[in-house]
Design a protein around this motif. Structure first.
Motif, short mmCIF file in Angstrom:
data_model
loop_
_atom_site.label_atom_id
_atom_site.label_comp_id
_atom_site.label_asym_id
_atom_site.label_seq_id
_atom_site.Cartn_x
_atom_site.Cartn_y
_atom_site.Cartn_z
N ARG A 18 29.65 -12.27 32.64
CA ARG A 18 30.59 -13.30 33.08
C ARG A 18 30.27 -13.71 34.50
N LEU A 19 29.80 -14.94 34.65
CA LEU A 19 29.32 -15.42 35.94
C LEU A 19 30.19 -16.57 36.44
N GLY A 20 30.81 -16.38 37.61
CA GLY A 20 31.59 -17.45 38.22
C GLY A 20 30.73 -18.18 39.24
N ARG A 79 40.39 -18.27 30.45
CA ARG A 79 40.17 -16.87 30.13
C ARG A 79 40.15 -16.63 28.62
N MET A 128 37.11 -18.04 27.17
CA MET A 128 35.97 -17.15 27.44
C MET A 128 35.89 -16.06 26.37
N ILE A 149 29.42 -18.80 31.83
CA ILE A 149 29.45 -19.30 33.20
C ILE A 149 30.76 -20.06 33.40
N VAL A 150 31.52 -19.69 34.42
CA VAL A 150 32.76 -20.40 34.71
C VAL A 150 32.60 -21.08 36.06
N VAL A 169 38.83 -17.81 39.47
CA VAL A 169 37.56 -17.64 38.75
C VAL A 169 36.93 -16.28 39.07
N THR A 199 35.65 -13.06 36.32
CA THR A 199 34.21 -12.91 36.13
C THR A 199 33.69 -11.61 36.75
N ASP A 200 32.47 -11.23 36.35
CA ASP A 200 31.85 -10.00 36.85
C ASP A 200 31.13 -10.24 38.17
N PHE A 252 30.55 -13.28 41.22
CA PHE A 252 31.02 -14.55 41.75
C PHE A 252 30.00 -15.11 42.73
N ARG A 269 36.86 -5.08 35.51
CA ARG A 269 37.42 -5.76 34.34
C ARG A 269 38.81 -5.22 33.99
#
Ligand code: GDP
Length: 333
Positions: free
Chosen positions: A62-64, A142, A145, A157-158, A170, A174-175, A177, A276
């Protein structure tokens, strides 16, 4: 099959869930429509669907991504996304843009901004939900996602624009940022809003191409200096500063390598799982608080009382503590 987005029985819901698990884009798109619906019964179905699919979620990176308008977010997502789909990844692109409820349309996640990814069969792009508060928009993103993860997208990708409160929302889902910057005119550090830098897991200086390479490197050195005076959020990760070009693709593999390195390092220490877990619990509380606030504002008796209390508190004739007591008393809390 009906075109109505509503699964009107448990059987229909299970069919939807199966379609999503099988990676069917139409099922996924319809389920997201349920999540974004204003109808309470649609949303209730969506919540059941997410619950049903929960075991199939959580496996994605999870990428912001944030950055000022023009920093190159969409160009970067297009470049990174196609780099990843060429390596057998399935990439979902979502957006959090609460301002879209005012403008009536989302500027983020607009498919025309990501020309290559928009036609890539291994990518799924969804613009920001267009209505509601930041909390509401973030909650919908969310859930979307989670649906994307259940549909087999292993990179989500957010995107959010770096001008408001949405960065924290965001970062909280996400994991990793990522803050995009450019070497701009004037003070390089002006764009460094302290709050955002503090939650960034990496700063990437874009547009390091042509005669801009040196300036980008200088800007990166400045950012490194600025980061040095901050204490990293994790003992196992000091946010790096890199330069790259979304236009030429130079440095994009290195950008992704950092995301993976972060995943490996914080995965090994258990920090990623902890992040998380904390996000999940925080999300629950955020939703609960939103619900309570909505209740507060929708009850006519409470609303009238609130108005009067607000005026009296502002006039200095009623102590805020007593006002809270009286309003809470109406709600029985
Ligand atoms: P966003 O508003 O953050 O999504 O930014 P865009 O991705 O739309 O990019 C804004 C402008 O910068 C566009 O004209 C892009 O072509 C340009 N741009 C984006 N990345 C690069 C890059 O790496 N190098 C150069 N030279 N221009 C870029």
């Amino acid at each position: 099959m009906s075109h109505s987005p509503k699964p009107n029985s448990y059987g229909e819901l299970v069919k939807y869930a199966a379609g999503i698990r099988a990676g069917d884009r139409a099922s996924l798109a319809r389920a997201i429509t349920l999540i974004e619906s204003k109808r309470a019964d649609h949303r209730a179905d969506a919540h059941r669907l997410v619950q049903e699919l929960l075991p199939a979620t959580g496996k994605a990176v999870r990428l912001g991504i944030t950055g000022a308008p023009g920093a190159g977010k969409s160009t970067t997502i297009d470049a990174l996304g196609t780099y990843l789909t060429a390596r057998d990844h399935k990439v979902a692109v979502l957006a959090v843009d609460p301002s879209s409820s005012r403008t009536g349309g989302s500027i983020l996640g607009d498919k025309t901004r990501m020309a290559r990814l928009a036609v890539d069969p291994h990518a799924f792009i969804r613009p920001s939900p267009a209505s509601g508060t930041l909390g509401g928009v973030a909650a919908k993103t969310r859930e979307t996602m989670l649906l994307c993860e259940a549909a087999g997208y292993d990179v989500v990708i957010v995107e959010t624009v770096g001008v408001g409160q949405s960065e924290t929302a965001v970062a909280d889902m996400t994991d990793f940022f990522l803050l995009l910057m450019v070497a701009g005119a004037g003070d390089e550090l002006q764009g460094l809003k302290k709050g955002v830098v503090e939650i960034a897991d990496m700063i990437a200086v874009n547009k390091a191409d042509g005669d801009n390479v040196e300036r980008a490197k200088l800007a990166a050195a400045d950012f490194r200096g600025a980061l040095n005076i901050l204490t990293p959020a994790s003992a196992s990760w000091s946010p790096p500063v890199i330069t790259y070009s979304a236009l030429t693709g130079n440095g994009v593999p290195e950008l992704w390598a950092q995301v993976l390195q972060h995943k490996d390092k914080l995965g090994a220490t258990g920090e990623l799982a902890e992040r998380r877990r904390a996000q999940q619990v925080k999300w629950m509380w955020t939703m609960l608080e939103e619900r309570l606030t909505a209740r507060l504002r929708s009850d006519p008796a409470v609303r009238a009382k609130l108005k009067a209390a607000e005026a009296a508190v502002a006039a200095g004739t009623l102590a805020p503590t007593l006002a809270v007591e009286e309003i809470a008393g109406l709600l029985g809390i």
